[in-house]
Design a protein around this motif. Structure first.
Motif, PDB file in Angstrom:
ATOM      1  N   LYS A  39       0.829  -1.198   0.000  1.00  0.00           N
ATOM      2  CA  LYS A  39       0.000   0.000   0.000  1.00  0.00           C
ATOM      3  C   LYS A  39       0.869   1.256   0.000  1.00  0.00           C
ATOM      4  N   GLY A  40       0.623   2.096  -0.980  1.00  0.00           N
ATOM      5  CA  GLY A  40       1.377   3.335  -1.096  1.00  0.00           C
ATOM      6  C   GLY A  40       2.376   3.341  -2.232  1.00  0.00           C
ATOM      7  N   ILE A  41       2.750   2.147  -2.728  1.00  0.00           N
ATOM      8  CA  ILE A  41       3.733   2.101  -3.827  1.00  0.00           C
ATOM      9  C   ILE A  41       3.246   1.260  -5.010  1.00  0.00           C
ATOM     10  N   GLU A  42       1.943   0.990  -5.047  1.00  0.00           N
ATOM     11  CA  GLU A  42       1.400   0.148  -6.116  1.00  0.00           C
ATOM     12  C   GLU A  42       1.760   0.680  -7.515  1.00  0.00           C
ATOM     13  N   LYS A  43       1.807   2.003  -7.651  1.00  0.00           N
ATOM     14  CA  LYS A  43       2.084   2.610  -8.957  1.00  0.00           C
ATOM     15  C   LYS A  43       3.453   3.283  -9.018  1.00  0.00           C
ATOM     16  N   THR A  44       4.255   3.071  -8.000  1.00  0.00           N
ATOM     17  CA  THR A  44       5.580   3.692  -7.970  1.00  0.00           C
ATOM     18  C   THR A  44       6.501   3.085  -9.027  1.00  0.00           C
ATOM     19  N   VAL A  45       7.214   3.941  -9.710  1.00  0.00           N
ATOM     20  CA  VAL A  45       8.224   3.498 -10.681  1.00  0.00           C
ATOM     21  C   VAL A  45       9.567   3.462  -9.954  1.00  0.00           C
ATOM     22  N   ILE A  46      10.142   2.262  -9.853  1.00  0.00           N
ATOM     23  CA  ILE A  46      11.425   2.077  -9.165  1.00  0.00           C
ATOM     24  C   ILE A  46      12.452   1.667 -10.211  1.00  0.00           C
ATOM     25  N   LYS A  47      13.388   2.545 -10.477  1.00  0.00           N
ATOM     26  CA  LYS A  47      14.360   2.263 -11.533  1.00  0.00           C
ATOM     27  C   LYS A  47      15.498   1.364 -11.054  1.00  0.00           C
ATOM     28  N   GLY A  48      15.681   1.291  -9.753  1.00  0.00           N
ATOM     29  CA  GLY A  48      16.652   0.377  -9.181  1.00  0.00           C
ATOM     30  C   GLY A  48      15.953  -0.879  -8.692  1.00  0.00           C
ATOM     31  N   GLY A  49      16.378  -1.376  -7.518  1.00  0.00           N
ATOM     32  CA  GLY A  49      15.786  -2.580  -6.963  1.00  0.00           C
ATOM     33  C   GLY A  49      14.842  -2.272  -5.815  1.00  0.00           C
ATOM     34  N   LEU A  50      14.029  -3.262  -5.461  1.00  0.00           N
ATOM     35  CA  LEU A  50      13.083  -3.137  -4.350  1.00  0.00           C
ATOM     36  C   LEU A  50      13.470  -4.103  -3.250  1.00  0.00           C
ATOM     37  N   GLU A  51      13.661  -3.601  -2.029  1.00  0.00           N
ATOM     38  CA  GLU A  51      14.006  -4.418  -0.866  1.00  0.00           C
ATOM     39  C   GLU A  51      12.918  -4.251   0.189  1.00  0.00           C
ATOM     40  N   VAL A  52      12.106  -5.309   0.384  1.00  0.00           N
ATOM     41  CA  VAL A  52      11.060  -5.272   1.418  1.00  0.00           C
ATOM     42  C   VAL A  52      11.174  -6.493   2.324  1.00  0.00           C
ATOM     43  N   SER A  53      12.366  -7.021   2.467  1.00  0.00           N
ATOM     44  CA  SER A  53      12.573  -8.185   3.325  1.00  0.00           C
ATOM     45  C   SER A  53      12.324  -7.825   4.785  1.00  0.00           C
ATOM     46  N   ASP A  71      27.679 -12.328   0.458  1.00  0.00           N
ATOM     47  CA  ASP A  71      27.569 -11.210  -0.472  1.00  0.00           C
ATOM     48  C   ASP A  71      27.774 -11.656  -1.909  1.00  0.00           C
ATOM     49  N   SER A  72      28.636 -12.637  -2.100  1.00  0.00           N
ATOM     50  CA  SER A  72      28.854 -13.150  -3.449  1.00  0.00           C
ATOM     51  C   SER A  72      27.641 -13.928  -3.925  1.00  0.00           C
ATOM     52  N   MET A  73      26.972 -14.602  -2.987  1.00  0.00           N
ATOM     53  CA  MET A  73      25.792 -15.382  -3.342  1.00  0.00           C
ATOM     54  C   MET A  73      24.678 -14.503  -3.862  1.00  0.00           C
ATOM     55  N   ARG A  74      24.454 -13.377  -3.181  1.00  0.00           N
ATOM     56  CA  ARG A  74      23.265 -12.599  -3.486  1.00  0.00           C
ATOM     57  C   ARG A  74      23.538 -11.426  -4.393  1.00  0.00           C
ATOM     58  N   GLY A  75      24.744 -11.236  -4.826  1.00  0.00           N
ATOM     59  CA  GLY A  75      25.007 -10.117  -5.695  1.00  0.00           C
ATOM     60  C   GLY A  75      25.512  -8.964  -4.857  1.00  0.00           C
ATOM     61  N   SER A  76      24.612  -8.108  -4.405  1.00  0.00           N
ATOM     62  CA  SER A  76      25.049  -6.995  -3.560  1.00  0.00           C
ATOM     63  C   SER A  76      23.898  -6.348  -2.820  1.00  0.00           C
ATOM     64  N   THR A  77      22.851  -7.133  -2.583  1.00  0.00           N
ATOM     65  CA  THR A  77      21.637  -6.473  -2.122  1.00  0.00           C
ATOM     66  C   THR A  77      21.591  -5.708  -0.840  1.00  0.00           C
ATOM     67  N   ARG A  78      21.739  -6.269   0.298  1.00  0.00           N
ATOM     68  CA  ARG A  78      21.198  -5.716   1.523  1.00  0.00           C
ATOM     69  C   ARG A  78      21.513  -4.255   1.791  1.00  0.00           C
ATOM     70  N   GLY A  79      22.683  -3.778   1.501  1.00  0.00           N
ATOM     71  CA  GLY A  79      22.990  -2.394   1.842  1.00  0.00           C
ATOM     72  C   GLY A  79      22.037  -1.401   1.264  1.00  0.00           C
ATOM     73  N   GLY A  80      21.721  -1.480   0.007  1.00  0.00           N
ATOM     74  CA  GLY A  80      20.783  -0.531  -0.570  1.00  0.00           C
ATOM     75  C   GLY A  80      20.002  -1.190  -1.663  1.00  0.00           C
ATOM     76  N   ALA A  81      19.830  -2.481  -1.545  1.00  0.00           N
ATOM     77  CA  ALA A  81      19.070  -3.219  -2.521  1.00  0.00           C
ATOM     78  C   ALA A  81      19.667  -3.045  -3.895  1.00  0.00           C
ATOM     79  N   SER A  82      20.936  -2.803  -4.006  1.00  0.00           N
ATOM     80  CA  SER A  82      21.495  -2.483  -5.293  1.00  0.00           C
ATOM     81  C   SER A  82      21.762  -3.703  -6.133  1.00  0.00           C
ATOM     82  N   THR A  83      21.298  -4.772  -5.703  1.00  0.00           N
ATOM     83  CA  THR A  83      21.313  -5.988  -6.479  1.00  0.00           C
ATOM     84  C   THR A  83      20.650  -5.698  -7.703  1.00  0.00           C
ATOM     85  N   MET A  84      20.338  -5.337  -7.176  1.00  0.00           N
ATOM     86  CA  MET A  84      19.110  -5.152  -7.531  1.00  0.00           C
ATOM     87  C   MET A  84      19.355  -4.353  -8.673  1.00  0.00           C
TER      88      MET A  84
END
Length: 237
Positions: free
Chosen positions: A92-106, A224-237
């Motif tokens: 709720k609140g981001i249904e129509k949000t355009v996210i050009k990077g990654g989304l982290e909602v873990s 960190d190698s397994m997941r790419g580079s996510t947790r810090g800023g979802a930049s795995t993303m």
């Protein structure tokens, strides 16, 4: 006197200039200011500011707070959107949000993907949510897809293509590979799931570009190698 008129005109001019500057800043991005809102993390907030930016030109991080929804979030984020560790039950609140990077909602309490933004430019992290179904994911994810410690029973609803790694570790309810992506360009990890499959069986179903791990064992890659580079800023993303 001329001096009084000068002072009066100076006050009028400066006041008008301040108003003009405020107007330009507010209207710079569709009615609200642009900016990078990193300072909202770890603030304990329960609601997003109602006068926040509609367009964030960098990353938008509101992780580690007490948010129950994302009402007030920007409509466009040029970087990553990180809402890790809040009290979210939906998108709720981001249904129509355009996210050009990654989304982290873990690390939230999201049970289904209804309302998941349709425009996410990179990876998606849904780990540590009581998610039971992958229905609602896009057909292609341009980054890592993280589903660790969710309650999914199968991979039905997963994207056809993952242009990063696919992580579904410690998914205690996962009993079937049905729905596995056709292509995973990175690694495939399902350690900790009560499913007995071999690397050969996985590769017969899916074109995996990297490692395939189906059971815990010795690992040569760090997290960190397994997941790419996510947790810090979802930049795995």
């Amino acid at each position: 006197s001329n001096k009084e008129r000068y002072i009066y005109m100076k006050i009028i001019t400066e006041t008008g200039l301040r108003k003009l500057i405020r107007t330009v800043i507010k209207e710079e991005a569709g009615g609200k200011h642009s900016g990078d809102y990193k300072e909202i993390w770890w603030s304990g907030i329960k609601k997003l500011p109602s006068d926040g930016p509609s367009h964030v030109t960098g990353n938008y991080w509101v992780n580690n707070n007490a948010l129950k929804d994302l009402v007030g979030a920007p409509s466009v984020v040029d970087g990553d959107f990180n809402a890790h560790k809040n009290m979210l039950t939906s998108f709720k609140g981001i249904e129509k949000t355009v996210i050009k990077g990654g989304l982290e909602v873990s690390g939230n309490n999201i049970k289904n993907l209804k309302g998941l933004p349709k425009k996410i430019g990179k990876g998606i992290s849904l780990s540590e949510n009581p998610l039971t179904s992958l229905k609602g994911l896009p057909s292609t994810v341009n980054g890592d897809l993280e589903l660790n410690e969710t309650k999914i029973k199968s991979l039905e609803g997963a994207p056809k293509i993952v242009n990063g790694s696919f992580l579904a570790m410690d998914c205690k309810s996962l009993k079937s590979l049905k729905g596995i992506p056709k292509v995973i360009k990175g690694h495939f990890y399902i350690e900790g799931a009560p499913i007995k499959v071999t690397e050969e069986e996985v590769r017969a179903l899916c074109k995996v570009g990297g490692r395939v791990e189906t059971a815990w064992g010795k690992r040569t890659l760090d997290p960190d190698s397994m997941r790419g580079s996510t947790r810090g800023g979802a930049s795995t993303m």
